[in-house]
Design a protein around this motif. Structure first.
Motif, mmCIF file in Angstrom:
data_model
loop_
_atom_site.group_PDB
_atom_site.id
_atom_site.type_symbol
_atom_site.label_atom_id
_atom_site.label_comp_id
_atom_site.label_asym_id
_atom_site.label_seq_id
_atom_site.Cartn_x
_atom_site.Cartn_y
_atom_site.Cartn_z
ATOM 1 N N TYR A 102 0.574 3.943 -2.827
ATOM 2 C CA TYR A 102 0.129 5.581 -2.246
ATOM 3 C C TYR A 102 1.083 6.404 -1.647
ATOM 4 O O TYR A 102 0.787 7.604 -1.611
ATOM 5 N N GLU A 103 2.122 5.929 -1.100
ATOM 6 C CA GLU A 103 3.035 7.072 -0.581
ATOM 7 C C GLU A 103 3.994 7.176 -1.615
ATOM 8 O O GLU A 103 4.554 8.383 -1.781
ATOM 9 N N PHE A 104 4.803 6.088 -2.308
ATOM 10 C CA PHE A 104 5.980 6.437 -2.915
ATOM 11 C C PHE A 104 5.664 6.181 -4.574
ATOM 12 O O PHE A 104 6.528 6.534 -5.202
ATOM 13 N N PHE A 105 4.298 6.000 -4.895
ATOM 14 C CA PHE A 105 4.054 5.900 -6.188
ATOM 15 C C PHE A 105 4.838 4.964 -7.172
ATOM 16 O O PHE A 105 5.042 5.327 -8.320
ATOM 17 N N ASP A 106 5.279 3.909 -6.355
ATOM 18 C CA ASP A 106 6.209 3.235 -7.336
ATOM 19 C C ASP A 106 5.534 2.169 -7.676
ATOM 20 O O ASP A 106 5.465 0.950 -7.382
ATOM 21 N N TYR A 107 4.598 2.194 -8.691
ATOM 22 C CA TYR A 107 3.665 1.269 -9.327
ATOM 23 C C TYR A 107 4.369 0.062 -9.831
ATOM 24 O O TYR A 107 4.010 -1.083 -9.594
ATOM 25 N N TYR B 69 0.967 -1.261 -0.061
ATOM 26 C CA TYR B 69 -0.075 -0.011 0.043
ATOM 27 C C TYR B 69 0.732 1.332 0.145
ATOM 28 O O TYR B 69 0.742 2.302 -0.730
ATOM 29 N N ARG B 70 1.753 1.327 0.893
ATOM 30 C CA ARG B 70 2.868 2.418 0.913
ATOM 31 C C ARG B 70 3.668 2.671 -0.261
ATOM 32 O O ARG B 70 3.700 3.772 -0.869
#
Lengths: 436, 287
Positions: free
Chosen positions: B249-254, B245-246
């Motif tokens: 949503y936090e790091f945008f490292d899809y 999740y992080r």
């Protein structure tokens, strides 16, 4: 029976048509409201209370949503990521501003649209204004500072004074000259903790060492006590070398003089520990939460005093600046009204009242206001704290960097890693991700 | 072929309603598959950007692996404990004559309906080191150790999901036909014989369901983990769902999140299948 059912059917149809008509008329005949998302805090509640004055003055309806920190952040993030933001104004934590600005989620604010009385932009504390409204440093303005924060030292006089006297130290004062050094702070903290008997008595120091933002907000202050590179104080991005390793080891020693469970503590737990006198000192007490420590419930542990934070190798203190800006979203369709609201909230008259209700100063005049100082005496050295404050790096990838910092620091504190190895791992990540 | 499938589903009297229902079914399957397609597409795009070896090394990153192993440990512990306890409690209800009791069914649904943050508040009130009511009993540093934090997560999961799985066992027991029970009462000397020869084989039929379901419930804990440990155990007790999740949503490292998801799928599918086979072979021969 048949007649009755057809009558009921007609009534339902009429009600449904009326409801549709009402909905349609309310959405088309009145102007849409400004939608504002704020983090739940005394300052936000104060703003919510006075919003009616803005509505009357500018003829714009305001809808304010007060949300817990994590909920606000995840809501805004999800809206931004899906290009579906329905907020015009958002309250943003300083560490998130670079990411939002970099990704184009924020709208540019033009202070010249202000229609109220003298805004006195030069009255804003410059470092704070830049940190909470612009990205990069001195760059585009996206809003105005709303809630500021930095750190000072808090201590219980009755516990600390005898120990300090034994060690030949005066109590720390409220100026840089009369402040303790970090070494002196640690010595006193260790001595108080060593005097505990049968698991009773106060610990020498408090910490907020919960993994993530909490521990880094605190450790950054310790880090800059060891950093010799003065320009890095304004970028928040020093080299993670032997100095950083020494800062990790030092923080580990502070932790050993504090409660073991401080590894689970955030702002609230740390403040509670100071309030109940479970801990005797806090080198990095949040100014934002100082009002909580002045409440009658905290007076049982004796006199609680505030002091200038400890100084490091540079001879300067390094409290960590924080706070929130009220920023304009890029997707707002009411940019002028939203800008007007942001400027109104930060205007001298309105923001002064917000500070009186428990907010924190953003203007020099607020930190010198006799009425405010009578209510919150510790604010008298606030401008000097802001002047010496350091920043956490203003980089779009801060959250990821904070995670790397936190993982390595916690590993050092748990003896799972050597500080030099941890520092070089951080530097390698920084080289690969922040400097490309 | 679609026509044949529709006929098979609805018989020769296929009509417009059946066709619409089938179309709805197909749409639902498509929507359900969409996230998987999205994950695969993201991973493929990322392979083009950073290369396969980089993506694999990201997926096998120590943070990913630690979080995955934490989730598998919690899932495994929950699966074993919940399954065993659900069976025992189901049999206990049978022994005291409460099988099929609607009041018990209603009460069992309550814990599932409680939001996770309530568990967080209760745990805080009980074991928080400064204020918790049980702070003098709970060992200092309980929540800051990985074992303590994972145990707390497993315990809360157990409390939340055990009652409803007891109901599943109970339903299975009450589905034993009355004439079988009567015959058994005539044939066997004791209740223990009834349990051993009739009830346990019956329960064995739902063992894969019980164990796999409770494993997945334990595996996917996220909010509860955060609420209960206040992140105290830091990264050593981080659950995989929370870490992923992080990442998103936090790091945008899809890319990393997609690679991590595929890795999870690669680990979970064989694991679940292994579980199913082991348990199915055990329960073979059930009447």
């Amino acid at each position: 029976m048949g007649r009755w059912s057809s009558r009921i059917g007609i009534i339902i149809l009429v009600i449904a048509a009326g409801a549709l008509l009402w909905k349609f008329s309310s959405t088309t005949l009145t102007s849409p409201p400004l939608r504002i998302a704020l983090f739940q805090a005394p300052a936000s509640e104060a703003l919510n209370k006075v919003k009616g004055e803005f509505e009357q003055k500018f003829g714009v309806k305001i809808e304010i949503e007060l949300l817990p920190y994590a909920e606000l952040q995840s809501k805004i993030e999800q809206q931004f990521r899906t290009n579906s933001s329905n907020y015009d104004v958002i309250m943003v934590d300083c560490i998130l501003i670079p990411a939002y600005a970099f990704r184009g989620n924020l709208g540019k604010l033009d202070p010249s649209v202000w229609k109220g009385s003298d805004f006195r932009i030069d009255d804003l504390m410059p470092a704070l204004d830049d940190y909470l409204s612009r990205y990069p440093k001195g760059g585009e303005r996206f809003g105005m500072p709303f809630m500021s924060n930095t750190q000072m030292m808090a201590f219980r006089v009755d516990i600390v004074a005898p120990v300090a006297q034994k060690l030949g130290l005066k109590l720390p004062g409220q100026t840089a000259e009369s402040a303790w050094t970090w070494d002196q702070y640690l010595k006193v903290a260790e001595a108080i903790t060593a005097a505990r008997q049968n698991d009773k008595g106060p610990y020498g120091t408090s910490l907020q060492a919960r993994a993530g933002a909490w521990i880094i907000y605190e450790w950054y202050s310790v880090l800059f006590a060891f950093v010799r590179d003065t320009p890095a104080r304004t970028t928040g991005l020093p080299m993670f070398n032997a100095d950083a390793a020494a800062a990790m080891d030092f923080y580990k020693r502070i932790y050993s003089a504090g409660p073991k469970d401080a590894l689970t503590w955030g702002h609230e737990e740390e403040t509670s520990a100071m309030c109940s006198a479970l801990t005797a000192m806090d080198a990095t007490s949040n100014v934002e939460l100082a009002a909580q420590l002045l409440k009658p419930g905290c007076s049982q542990g004796g006199e609680l005093r505030f002091a200038y934070p400890p100084t490091g190798v540079s001879g300067m203190a390094s409290p960590d600046m924080g706070g929130y800006g009220l920023l304009l979203t890029a997707q707002s369709k009411l940019k002028d009204a939203a800008s007007q609201f942001i400027l109104w909230a930060a205007s001298p008259e309105v923001h002064r009242r917000i500070v009186m209700e428990g907010g924190s100063p953003i203007r020099k005049s607020e930190a010198a206001d006799s009425e405010i100082l009578a209510k919150y005496p510790y604010l008298k050295f606030y401008p000097s704290l802001i002047d010496t404050s350091i920043y956490r790096a203003r980089v779009p990838k801060w959250l990821e960097f904070q995670d790397i910092l936190s993982r390595n620091l916690v590993a050092v504190m748990r003896n799972e890693m050597d500080s030099k190895g941890a520092a070089s791992e951080i530097q390698a990540w920084s080289d690969n991700n922040l400097k490309k | 072929m679609i026509g044949l499938a529709v006929r098979r589903l609805f018989g020769p009297s296929v009509n417009i309603f059946a066709a619409v229902a089938t179309a709805g079914l197909a749409l639902a399957v498509l929507i359900a598959a969409l996230p998987v397609v999205l994950i695969v597409a993201t991973a493929v795009t990322e392979v083009g950007k950073v290369g396969l070896s980089e993506l694999v090394s990201r997926a096998l990153d120590s943070r990913n692996l630690l979080a995955l192993s934490n989730s598998i440990i919690v899932g495994g512990v929950v699966a074993i404990v919940v399954t065993t306890m659900a069976i025992m409690l189901g049999l206990a209800l049978h022994q005291i004559g409460l099988t099929g009791d609607p009041v018990i069914y209603m009460l069992a649904a309550i814990p599932v309906m409680i939001p996770d943050y309530v568990f967080g508040v209760v745990a805080y009130a009980l074991i928080e080191p400064q204020f918790g009511m049980l702070r003098s009993i709970v060992p200092t540093g309980f929540l800051i150790s990985r074992e303590g934090a994972l145990a707390a997560i497993a315990a809360a999961t157990l409390f939340k999901w055990l009652p409803i799985l007891v109901v599943v066992v109970d339903v299975q027991i009450s589905a034993v036909p009355l004439h079988v029970k009567r015959q058994a009462a005539l044939d066997f000397r004791s209740r223990r014989d009834l349990i051993r020869t009739v009830l346990l084989p019956r329960i064995a039929q739902i063992l894969p369901l019980l164990s796999i379901f409770s494993f997945l419930v334990g595996f996917r804990q996220y909010e509860l983990a955060k609420e209960l440990t206040a992140s105290g155990a830091g990264f050593r007790a981080e659950m995989w769902t929370s870490w992923n999740y992080r990442n998103i949503y936090e790091f945008f490292d899809y890319g990393s999140a997609a690679a991590g998801s595929l890795l999870t799928l690669a680990i979970l599918l064989p694991l679940v299948e292994l579980f199913r086979r082991l348990i199915s072979s055990d329960s073979r021969g059930a009447p």
